[in-house]
Write a protein that holds these residues in place. Structure first.
Motif, PDB file in Angstrom:
ATOM      1  N   ARG A 134       6.197 -10.334  -1.139  1.00 17.30           N
ATOM      2  CA  ARG A 134       5.308 -11.409  -0.158  1.00 17.30           C
ATOM      3  C   ARG A 134       5.261 -10.414   0.928  1.00 17.30           C
ATOM      4  O   ARG A 134       4.449 -10.551   1.568  1.00 17.30           O
ATOM      5  CB  ARG A 134       6.394 -12.574   0.527  1.00 17.30           C
ATOM      6  N   GLN A 135       6.531  -9.252   1.188  1.00 20.97           N
ATOM      7  CA  GLN A 135       5.938  -8.494   2.271  1.00 20.97           C
ATOM      8  C   GLN A 135       5.418  -7.183   1.409  1.00 20.97           C
ATOM      9  O   GLN A 135       4.717  -6.959   2.499  1.00 20.97           O
ATOM     10  CB  GLN A 135       8.249  -7.668   3.185  1.00 20.97           C
ATOM     11  N   THR A 191      13.001  -5.750   1.201  1.00 25.37           N
ATOM     12  CA  THR A 191      12.262  -5.768   0.679  1.00 25.37           C
ATOM     13  C   THR A 191      11.866  -6.796  -0.017  1.00 25.37           C
ATOM     14  O   THR A 191      12.462  -7.419  -1.130  1.00 25.37           O
ATOM     15  CB  THR A 191      11.520  -4.562   0.313  1.00 25.37           C
ATOM     16  N   SER A 192      11.220  -7.953   0.229  1.00 22.36           N
ATOM     17  CA  SER A 192      10.162  -9.146  -0.754  1.00 22.36           C
ATOM     18  C   SER A 192       8.728  -8.785  -1.448  1.00 22.36           C
ATOM     19  O   SER A 192       7.959  -7.344  -1.229  1.00 22.36           O
ATOM     20  CB  SER A 192      10.367 -10.077   0.305  1.00 22.36           C
ATOM     21  N   ASP A 210      -2.615 -11.046  -2.002  1.00 22.45           N
ATOM     22  CA  ASP A 210      -2.110 -12.316  -2.011  1.00 22.45           C
ATOM     23  C   ASP A 210      -1.192 -11.672  -2.862  1.00 22.45           C
ATOM     24  O   ASP A 210      -0.839 -10.415  -3.574  1.00 22.45           O
ATOM     25  CB  ASP A 210      -2.745 -13.112  -3.094  1.00 22.45           C
ATOM     26  N   ALA A 211      -0.030 -12.171  -2.949  1.00 20.98           N
ATOM     27  CA  ALA A 211       1.604 -12.304  -3.414  1.00 20.98           C
ATOM     28  C   ALA A 211       1.433 -12.679  -5.036  1.00 20.98           C
ATOM     29  O   ALA A 211       2.024 -11.426  -5.962  1.00 20.98           O
ATOM     30  CB  ALA A 211       2.755 -13.146  -2.858  1.00 20.98           C
ATOM     31  N   GLU A 253       7.235  -0.069   3.007  1.00 25.04           N
ATOM     32  CA  GLU A 253       8.484  -1.362   3.499  1.00 25.04           C
ATOM     33  C   GLU A 253       9.669  -1.004   2.293  1.00 25.04           C
ATOM     34  O   GLU A 253      10.628  -1.017   3.388  1.00 25.04           O
ATOM     35  CB  GLU A 253       7.990  -2.472   2.153  1.00 25.04           C
ATOM     36  N   ALA A 286       1.829   0.240   0.047  1.00 25.85           N
ATOM     37  CA  ALA A 286       2.913  -0.458   0.536  1.00 25.85           C
ATOM     38  C   ALA A 286       3.888  -0.256   0.382  1.00 25.85           C
ATOM     39  O   ALA A 286       4.961  -1.084   0.922  1.00 25.85           O
ATOM     40  CB  ALA A 286       1.843  -1.261   1.113  1.00 25.85           C
ATOM     41  N   ALA A 338       3.209  -7.621  -0.302  1.00 20.10           N
ATOM     42  CA  ALA A 338       1.896  -7.900  -0.590  1.00 20.10           C
ATOM     43  C   ALA A 338       0.743  -8.317   1.121  1.00 20.10           C
ATOM     44  O   ALA A 338      -0.117  -7.737   1.051  1.00 20.10           O
ATOM     45  CB  ALA A 338       1.852  -9.743  -1.400  1.00 20.10           C
ATOM     46  N   LYS A 339       1.515  -8.749   2.237  1.00 17.92           N
ATOM     47  CA  LYS A 339       0.994  -8.575   3.097  1.00 17.92           C
ATOM     48  C   LYS A 339       1.186  -7.499   3.637  1.00 17.92           C
ATOM     49  O   LYS A 339      -0.018  -7.132   4.922  1.00 17.92           O
ATOM     50  CB  LYS A 339       2.539  -9.579   3.818  1.00 17.92           C
ATOM     51  N   ALA A 340       1.738  -6.248   3.522  1.00 13.75           N
ATOM     52  CA  ALA A 340       1.745  -5.194   4.309  1.00 13.75           C
ATOM     53  C   ALA A 340       0.130  -4.506   3.281  1.00 13.75           C
ATOM     54  O   ALA A 340      -0.241  -3.896   4.468  1.00 13.75           O
ATOM     55  CB  ALA A 340       2.649  -4.015   3.808  1.00 13.75           C
ATOM     56  N   GLY A 375      -1.987  -6.536   2.377  1.00 10.01           N
ATOM     57  CA  GLY A 375      -3.320  -7.288   2.860  1.00 10.01           C
ATOM     58  C   GLY A 375      -3.978  -8.081   1.453  1.00 10.01           C
ATOM     59  O   GLY A 375      -4.764  -8.283   1.766  1.00 10.01           O
TER      60      GLY A 375
END
Length: 205
Positions: free
Chosen positions: A48-49, A45-46, A57-58, A36, A32, A51-53, A55
């Motif tokens: 959090r992004q 790119t962070s 937790d950050a 990203e 991911a 982590a979201k991609a 699936g």
């Protein structure tokens, strides 16, 4: 807190479920991150992004990789994995070293699957110093030092850097800037022109 209440999670550490899925989660995070950084660049790119991609937790990203720079460094290594076999290219007869290295380098860039992440890494390094620092450290530590160790010539590291600068320049003009006629040239024509120069850098004393 009641007996049935779950214990609070410590910041930066994965949950029990995430820990049990460690290797898979880490691989998802790494893939991911590469995607990203490729799509958004380093600046946008962070954690959090990523982590979201992936699936997750950050906190799990921080647990495995620490900072954003360290996530980027891991993504760089994944992107450059095909290039890590370069020392194997050095194992053949010395008189064909320049040609083998030029042909291998172009084969990595000509393959769409490996070209896309490499382009993303180069673009991030061109626009952000932190990304450039990570890339410099990786190239020097993992690639050029290994190549230089196999060269039986004076100033081996300097020569390896000259060879790398030549090849990276070709990559920039052919695949990033797409300057013609280089962008449309047959790879074998490029090999024929570049190989003697690489040979001189890496073998002539």
């Amino acid at each position: 807190m009641t007996e049935d209440a779950p214990a609070p999670r410590r910041r930066g550490r994965p949950s029990r479920k995430a820990a049990a899925e460690g290797p898979d989660a880490r691989t998802r995070i790494l893939r991911a991150a590469r995607t990203e950084f490729a799509e958004r660049g380093y600046d946008k790119t962070s954690i959090r992004q990523v982590a979201k991609a992936a699936g997750v937790d950050a906190a799990l990203v921080h647990h495995y990789f620490g900072t954003k720079d360290e996530v980027f460094a891991a993504a760089v290594e994944l992107s450059f994995e095909p290039a890590l076999v370069i020392p194997e290219v050095l194992g053949g007869p010395p008189e064909g070293l320049g040609e083998r290295l030029a042909r291998y380098f172009l084969s990595v860039w000509e393959n769409p699957a490996t070209r896309a992440p490499l382009l993303a890494v180069l673009r991030s390094a061109l626009t952000h110093e932190a990304a450039a620092k990570v890339l410099r450290g990786f190239v020097l530590r993992r690639l050029l030092e290994r190549i230089a160790a196999d060269l039986d010539v004076p100033d081996a590291t300097f020569r390896a850097e000259l060879a790398a600068s030549h090849m990276i320049g070709i990559a920039m003009l052919r695949y990033v800037i797409r300057a013609e006629p280089l962008a449309s040239a047959d790879p074998e024509d490029i090999v024929a022109m570049v190989a003697p120069t690489l040979q001189r850098y890496l073998t002539e004393s």
